[in-house]
Design a protein around this motif. Structure first.
Motif, PDB file in Angstrom:
ATOM      1  N   ILE A 116      -1.391  13.425  -2.654  1.00  0.00           N
ATOM      2  CA  ILE A 116      -1.926  13.329  -4.013  1.00  0.00           C
ATOM      3  C   ILE A 116      -1.684  11.915  -4.515  1.00  0.00           C
ATOM      4  O   ILE A 116      -0.538  11.514  -4.769  1.00  0.00           O
ATOM      5  CB  ILE A 116      -1.275  14.384  -4.922  1.00  0.00           C
ATOM      6  CG1 ILE A 116      -1.633  15.782  -4.409  1.00  0.00           C
ATOM      7  CG2 ILE A 116      -1.727  14.201  -6.370  1.00  0.00           C
ATOM      8  CD1 ILE A 116      -0.880  16.902  -5.077  1.00  0.00           C
ATOM      9  N   GLY A 117      -2.753  11.150  -4.643  1.00  0.00           N
ATOM     10  CA  GLY A 117      -2.677   9.726  -4.933  1.00  0.00           C
ATOM     11  C   GLY A 117      -3.062   8.984  -3.676  1.00  0.00           C
ATOM     12  O   GLY A 117      -2.331   8.985  -2.687  1.00  0.00           O
ATOM     13  N   SER A 118      -4.249   8.380  -3.681  1.00  0.00           N
ATOM     14  CA  SER A 118      -4.793   7.824  -2.446  1.00  0.00           C
ATOM     15  C   SER A 118      -4.709   6.306  -2.448  1.00  0.00           C
ATOM     16  O   SER A 118      -4.495   5.672  -3.476  1.00  0.00           O
ATOM     17  CB  SER A 118      -6.245   8.276  -2.278  1.00  0.00           C
ATOM     18  OG  SER A 118      -6.679   8.082  -0.961  1.00  0.00           O
ATOM     19  N   GLY A 119      -4.917   5.730  -1.281  1.00  0.00           N
ATOM     20  CA  GLY A 119      -4.935   4.283  -1.120  1.00  0.00           C
ATOM     21  C   GLY A 119      -5.351   3.916   0.285  1.00  0.00           C
ATOM     22  O   GLY A 119      -5.830   2.824   0.542  1.00  0.00           O
ATOM     23  N   GLY A 120      -5.132   4.847   1.212  1.00  0.00           N
ATOM     24  CA  GLY A 120      -5.546   4.648   2.588  1.00  0.00           C
ATOM     25  C   GLY A 120      -4.403   4.462   3.551  1.00  0.00           C
ATOM     26  O   GLY A 120      -4.290   5.174   4.552  1.00  0.00           O
ATOM     27  N   TYR A 121      -3.513   3.508   3.270  1.00  0.00           N
ATOM     28  CA  TYR A 121      -2.454   3.184   4.225  1.00  0.00           C
ATOM     29  C   TYR A 121      -1.500   4.357   4.447  1.00  0.00           C
ATOM     30  O   TYR A 121      -1.214   4.730   5.595  1.00  0.00           O
ATOM     31  CB  TYR A 121      -1.684   1.957   3.750  1.00  0.00           C
ATOM     32  CG  TYR A 121      -0.475   1.626   4.606  1.00  0.00           C
ATOM     33  CD1 TYR A 121      -0.633   1.220   5.928  1.00  0.00           C
ATOM     34  CD2 TYR A 121       0.811   1.712   4.086  1.00  0.00           C
ATOM     35  CE1 TYR A 121       0.467   0.924   6.723  1.00  0.00           C
ATOM     36  CE2 TYR A 121       1.915   1.408   4.872  1.00  0.00           C
ATOM     37  CZ  TYR A 121       1.741   1.019   6.184  1.00  0.00           C
ATOM     38  OH  TYR A 121       2.832   0.734   6.966  1.00  0.00           O
ATOM     39  N   ASN A 122      -1.010   4.959   3.377  1.00  0.00           N
ATOM     40  CA  ASN A 122      -0.065   6.064   3.536  1.00  0.00           C
ATOM     41  C   ASN A 122      -0.717   7.238   4.256  1.00  0.00           C
ATOM     42  O   ASN A 122      -0.090   7.915   5.071  1.00  0.00           O
ATOM     43  CB  ASN A 122       0.465   6.500   2.174  1.00  0.00           C
ATOM     44  CG  ASN A 122       1.728   7.337   2.275  1.00  0.00           C
ATOM     45  OD1 ASN A 122       2.768   6.858   2.721  1.00  0.00           O
ATOM     46  ND2 ASN A 122       1.644   8.591   1.873  1.00  0.00           N
ATOM     47  N   ALA A 123      -1.997   7.488   3.963  1.00  0.00           N
ATOM     48  CA  ALA A 123      -2.713   8.570   4.649  1.00  0.00           C
ATOM     49  C   ALA A 123      -2.825   8.286   6.142  1.00  0.00           C
ATOM     50  O   ALA A 123      -2.720   9.198   6.977  1.00  0.00           O
ATOM     51  CB  ALA A 123      -4.095   8.752   4.033  1.00  0.00           C
ATOM     52  N   ALA A 124      -3.047   7.005   6.503  1.00  0.00           N
ATOM     53  CA  ALA A 124      -3.101   6.642   7.918  1.00  0.00           C
ATOM     54  C   ALA A 124      -1.745   6.872   8.590  1.00  0.00           C
ATOM     55  O   ALA A 124      -1.676   7.355   9.730  1.00  0.00           O
ATOM     56  CB  ALA A 124      -3.533   5.192   8.065  1.00  0.00           C
ATOM     57  N   LEU A 125      -0.658   6.526   7.891  1.00  0.00           N
ATOM     58  CA  LEU A 125       0.674   6.807   8.427  1.00  0.00           C
ATOM     59  C   LEU A 125       0.850   8.306   8.668  1.00  0.00           C
ATOM     60  O   LEU A 125       1.353   8.731   9.724  1.00  0.00           O
ATOM     61  CB  LEU A 125       1.751   6.320   7.455  1.00  0.00           C
ATOM     62  CG  LEU A 125       1.920   4.818   7.268  1.00  0.00           C
ATOM     63  CD1 LEU A 125       2.898   4.537   6.122  1.00  0.00           C
ATOM     64  CD2 LEU A 125       2.430   4.151   8.543  1.00  0.00           C
TER      65      LEU A 125
END
Length: 426
Positions: A101-110
């Motif tokens: 919850i709260g996107s940006g891309g990098y953390n999701a890739a991790l």
């Protein structure tokens, strides 16, 4: 917009490996899966174009993604240390499902690297510019088919997500836990949330215990505040000094009655009260701030304009205060003899400033006796849960959808205490 900056691959990899080695040395990364993810995902391709590699791959630098009209950061790539700690707190394994919850891309890739090809990652953000950017960057870096990006206000149940998630990571500062999050969490899942408690934030990992949630770990953290239906604004009061500069008192909890009593308070003589409680240099006392937020009525955070008398003495005080009638006090330190550290105390303004300072010092001493060197236990009690009587070592914070509790009891968790001590936020 995609970051088209391409540093030399070997140079970027060197910085990335250096970051990982620091995170391992400081025990911010403790599992091979998280180590592998941080060594693999190119953080420099997710931050703003032109961000230097040493900034991108530092341990404790967040990098702004988007600012509001007033210049305040409303979306960012979080500091690497807290991303590592929150992923570790979630206790993820390969094949698990994760809701971010709260996107940006990098953390999701991790997260995609940690749960692997058989896992599932869904990343949600309220801002369409942020989600469009995240999709583009994930596609460009090869993670587009491993992360589903959704534009929505996650305060509400998310349509089409029928299967519960093994973990939920909230990457924005949350004043409360939305009921929708708990609906999306599996029975044995963990939710990691930067929970704001009367102005102080901790990234807390919660697991279910019966009809409520109990913490398994907590980390000191700071995040941009949540937007949308889950937003909760501070109330800010300005105290002018004789030169037209201001001291700002920021309340997230209950505001003392008749703040007009503070008019002209900065023109009064400053007083001091000292606690006798000392701490060595380099030792964290972040839990003292949490203790204030839990047990000090009238607690607030302070900010000051350059040019005020307080700004001139900035090295000797910290931005935590208390209001008592027409006076206010703030946390201060002074050196102890022979370089042995500092002593805690309070400085104050107002006719009854000594009383305000004494109230703060009393809580410093209480923390020293009852909370110092003890790990607090956090719990969350949703509406409808069966709530016990809470003991004297437990603070109770009233939220929109339930209660948050903080317990320093050395022998019992928050669910077993007897008695009651309440500090409502609303």
């Amino acid at each position: 917009m995609v970051n088209t900056l391409r540093h030399d691959d070997a140079n970027a990899a060197e910085f990335r490996d250096g970051l990982v080695e620091t995170l391992l040395e400081k025990k911010m990364i403790t599992s091979p899966l998280v180590e592998r993810a941080f060594r693999t995902v190119p953080r420099h391709l997710f931050v703003a174009e032109g961000t230097p590699l040493d900034v991108t791959y530092s341990v404790d630098n967040s990098v702004a993604i988007k600012r509001g009209p007033d210049g305040v950061i409303i979306s960012s790539t979080s500091a690497a240390y807290i991303q590592a700690r929150m992923i570790e707190q979630a206790e993820l394994a390969e094949g698990m499902s994760v809701l971010e919850i709260g996107s940006g891309g990098y953390n999701a890739a991790l997260l995609a690297e940690v749960v692997g090809p058989e896992g599932r990652v869904v990343s949600v953000d309220i801002d369409p510019e942020v989600t469009d950017r995240a999709r583009e960057l994930l596609d460009a870096t090869g993670y587009g088919n491993r992360v589903t990006v959704v534009q929505a206000d996650a305060e509400n149940p998310l349509p089409g997500l029928d299967e519960p998630f093994d973990a939920i990571l909230v990457t924005v500062g949350a004043w409360d836990l939305a009921p929708a999050w708990l609906e999306h969490l599996s029975a044995n899942g963990r939710i990691v949330v930067p929970l704001r408690m009367n102005g102080i934030t901790r990234a807390i990992a919660f697991r279910r215990q019966g009809d409520h949630l109990v913490s398994t770990s907590a980390e000191v953290a700071g995040f941009v505040p949540m937007q949308g239906a889950g937003a909760y604004d501070e109330r800010v009061f300005l105290l002018p000094d004789r030169n037209g500069h201001h001291v700002k008192l920021r309340f997230e909890g209950e505001v003392p009655q008749d703040m007009s009593l503070l008019d002209g308070v900065l023109a009064t003589e400053r007083t001091e009260v000292w606690s006798g409680v000392t701490i060595k240099h380099g030792v964290s006392f972040a839990d003292l701030h949490l203790w204030f937020a839990a047990f000090l009525p009238g607690f607030c955070k302070l900010a000051v304009d350059e040019g005020t008398d307080m700004a001139a003495e900035r090295k000797g005080w910290f931005p935590f205060g208390v209001v008592r009638g027409g006076s206010f006090a703030y946390l201060a330190v002074r050196p102890v003899p022979e370089g042995g550290g500092v002593e805690f105390g309070a400085r104050a303004y107002g006719v009854h400033g000594e009383d305000a300072a004494a109230a703060m010092v009393e809580q410093i001493q209480a923390w020293d006796r009852q909370g110092r060197d003890r790990e607090p236990v956090f719990a969350y009690w949703p509406e409808g849960s069966r709530r016990p009587e809470f003991g004297n070592s437990t603070a109770v914070l009233v939220k929109t959808h339930g209660l948050a509790t903080i317990s320093w009891s050395p022998t019992a968790d928050a669910a077993d205490d007897q008695g009651a001590l309440h500090n409502p936020e609303r």
